[in-house]
Design an enzyme around this catalytic site. Sequence first.
Site, PDB file in Angstrom:
ATOM      1  NE  ARG A 213      -3.751  -2.304   2.339  1.00 19.07           N
ATOM      2  CZ  ARG A 213      -4.802  -2.560   1.542  1.00 19.07           C
ATOM      3  NH1 ARG A 213      -5.154  -1.696   0.603  1.00 19.07           N
ATOM      4  NH2 ARG A 213      -5.496  -3.669   1.681  1.00 19.07           N
ATOM      5  CB  ALA A 214       0.135   4.830  -0.332  1.00 21.48           C
ATOM      6  CB  ILE A 215       5.513   4.326   1.709  1.00 19.75           C
ATOM      7  CG1 ILE A 215       5.680   2.835   1.433  1.00 19.75           C
ATOM      8  CG2 ILE A 215       6.347   4.740   2.913  1.00 19.75           C
ATOM      9  CD1 ILE A 215       7.105   2.407   1.166  1.00 19.75           C
ATOM     10  CB  SER A 217       2.829   7.550  -3.113  1.00 16.95           C
ATOM     11  OG  SER A 217       2.218   6.289  -2.967  1.00 16.95           O
ATOM     12  CB  THR A 221       0.733  -1.607  -6.828  1.00 18.67           C
ATOM     13  OG1 THR A 221       1.627  -0.814  -7.604  1.00 18.67           O
ATOM     14  CG2 THR A 221       0.116  -2.671  -7.719  1.00 18.67           C
ATOM     15  CG  ASP A 274      10.821   5.888   1.680  1.00 18.27           C
ATOM     16  OD1 ASP A 274      10.205   4.990   1.150  1.00 18.27           O
ATOM     17  OD2 ASP A 274      10.675   7.077   1.347  1.00 18.27           O
ATOM     18  CB  SER A 282      11.503  -1.774   2.520  1.00 17.94           C
ATOM     19  OG  SER A 282      10.186  -1.740   2.064  1.00 17.94           O
TER      20      SER A 282
END
Lengths: 510, 510
Positions: A213-215, A217, A221, A274, A282
């Site tokens: 899932r979005a970090i 953003s 996807t 990040d 990751s």
Amino acid sequence: MSGARQVDRPQDGHRVRVRRLGVDTQFEPVVFMHKECAVCRSEGFVAHNRLLLRAGERHVIATLYQVTNDLIAHDEAALSESAWSRLELNDGDTIAISHPDPLISLSHVRGRIYGNELSDRALLSVTSDIVEGKYSDIHLSSFITACAARPLDHDEVLGLTKAMVEVGDRLSWNAEVVLDKHSVGGLPGNRTTPIIVPIIAALGLTMPKTSSRAITSPAGTADTMETMAPVDLAIADIHRVVEGEGGCVVWGGAIRLSPADDILIRIERALDLDSEGQMIASVLSKKIAAGSTHLILDMPVGRTAKVRSREAADALSAGLIAVADAFGIKAKVIPGDGTEPIGRGIGPALEAHDVLAILQCWPSAPRDLRDRAVALAGALIELGGLAEHGRGAAMAARTLDDGRAWAKFQRICEAQGGMRTPPVSSHRQPLASVRTGRVVSIDNRKIAKLAKLAGAPEAKAAGLELHVKPGAAVSIGQPLCTVHAEARGELAYAMDYAAVNPDIITVQER
Amino acid sequence: MSGARQVDRPQDGHRVRVRRLGVDTQFEPVVFMHKECAVCRSEGFVAHNRLLLRAGERHVIATLYQVTNDLIAHDEAALSESAWSRLELNDGDTIAISHPDPLISLSHVRGRIYGNELSDRALLSVTSDIVEGKYSDIHLSSFITACAARPLDHDEVLGLTKAMVEVGDRLSWNAEVVLDKHSVGGLPGNRTTPIIVPIIAALGLTMPKTSSRAITSPAGTADTMETMAPVDLAIADIHRVVEGEGGCVVWGGAIRLSPADDILIRIERALDLDSEGQMIASVLSKKIAAGSTHLILDMPVGRTAKVRSREAADALSAGLIAVADAFGIKAKVIPGDGTEPIGRGIGPALEAHDVLAILQCWPSAPRDLRDRAVALAGALIELGGLAEHGRGAAMAARTLDDGRAWAKFQRICEAQGGMRTPPVSSHRQPLASVRTGRVVSIDNRKIAKLAKLAGAPEAKAAGLELHVKPGAAVSIGQPLCTVHAEARGELAYAMDYAAVNPDIITVQER
């Protein structure tokens, strides 16, 4: 010294009756107890203490809040939804409550802050404790910040990657070549995975894609795919989908592949941070745990993308390839233009609309997104040995054009639990050009921020739709993009941000 | 873009009726709302969002938890005790709820992580946002870790000190010389302040001492003093006490002197971390805000003290003196032996017993603690111009011996709100020597840990009482110390730790 256990503390903690309080605290397990209850008094518990709750084989570490009125009886504990479901309780069950063991592994984090290197063993103990829920937000944030401020070296990245794999589940496949693709984000709208997977699977190759899932953003996807089909599949279901169709696009977080990553991502998102070492661990821990053997890394480079320069791209690529190599994964980086967003939609459902337009070969489908997906699919086809160097992209394009990819996508969605129509926003407002001229730039970071303020990724239909690209001629009052939201408050919040940031989309007079 | 405000979001947020839920969440303000209420739906709020709550001139940023049953009605918000008291509400009042402004200053923290220096302006904006409650635990922990992993340089320490003073209140005094003393902690039991202040005040000098609570130790001076007199005095009361008696020992946190420090300390405590730059800013911002002009710094040095070597002491001293000098404070560092604990008691009430024994000149009073207090008081007397170099300590000793200091201490306690008798523990257990031999070392860190596990500093009577010093001959089974607790669970927790750490007090066979 050995008499300690004789003071009448129960060996496994105090047993109390539990009640479901009906409070949603998201990921954070919370236990509510009466401030004057026997357990709190005898153990010296105060609010914000972290307590170990056990029910049969299950346990969870929860934050204590104390109640001073009759909301909670003296002989019970009330649990948040997250604690309740993780312990799999029924009303009236009892649980054992005790102090958790001291958090020994935190000394490794402190050592790291003061410049010590983290050994494999230290990283494993930190990562295990994180997955056990022993780290509070304060501890998690310190670990992440320490690994960003003094960057992790190669050995530490290897150690962290290994540890992250070790504390989770692993997938394995009946295929010699298991393809995978990862995009080093930062480029809004760059949603190629749901296009690439059906191309690859339609060609008979294996691509069991687990996405995140979005970090930081407006959409990951998994968020986008979820608007078209279920993505939270159990391991057995993923195997079934991939055995039947050759590919899938599922959420990795649902299946404990590198579960530490999902915990760290929440903190990275809150910090909007990040770091390179964390990013490599990751990305690769997920790929190793997913059983991938060959990996294409999509790396958009641009001033406002995540990777800002060619030099940074080279350094990150070298790090990724070296660590992948150490784990027996053949990785290749495909740099790309990251100076502007790709596609039109930004936000889960809006990106899904772009994906569907390309798979369905509409003439109006965004060309740049299609080109990028074809290039990456081509590289995967070559890596998978199905085409010679330079021939993959054409093979990918044919698979799209003749409808095989679209047919495969539908079958994958059905296998994942049934195809869905992405939701449509209920509140919209265009952002109009304040002058006549030419679009000179679009700020990726600010565009992403705008989409997030509008509610993405939590609000699936929220985000924005770009109507122009850099270079386009525009007239005063012409809409440059449309902001989509699911709630009026969020639309207003996004428009407030746009009002004070005129350089989200910059138009210069000619 | 200007039409945003026309969507019907109220200009100042949604107004809802409030209710006091009776939940103690300590420092953290929490708001509970129904998940399906109009405000949550229209604003897109989800659990763990941080919301701005306003009531009249007051505001607070609170964490949202969502309720899914009838605990909370759709048209109300329920508040934790911390949120309730900070907004000064009554049942049935209404508050305005909205998104807080974006946390712009976090970009400075991110920049710091990536190696940028923090300007005065950046530090002021971070510090202001911290005091406003805008930083979550994740943000606070990242800021502290970033400033520890890449140490703050001299300019940054100056900037942070200045910012921490600026966002709080300041005291001023009708005295040319305002004396102050600070101990760079790490040495359990080193509780000299309540001895020094009455000596100094009895001699006619001014020493308005604001002390802190424990950071990572089992007791801070404020924790200890609180067992003998109230310490949470308002500014007007502090002025009254000091004007009448020449000195006081109060908790600095009650009066918003460097309020950012109190917030940061909670995080540092959870991480068991204080970095040099933060420590200097923490110490000196309090002193500057307290209006001090002359400062003695007590710095115990030893392998298991906070300052571990002479070199580290010299570096820290230089930093402290340079920053103090920049703010016009004359500071002097008095290094001391930090190889073993001082005094007998460790923990708020147990240390108070030592203090009272010395002030009351009991023959059994711990000599080492008295000597240290006399040395530091002597240095202050000299710094204050009342005795020549080398004559201060004798003057301090006389003030203790003839009862003037004890008389002054009682008057100070009465002026602070009335003298109290320190509480006595309800649960005790001795730690016996496992062999006959000689005590070779006492581990300050492990002793402190043991006292904390027993409940100190929250449990005032908890901690431990040392019966031996290094060098002492002991027999097998002889008690080396006694652990004190207020709860059986905590006593057991401490004894468990002692059982697996035989080197807390090391005895060697001869």
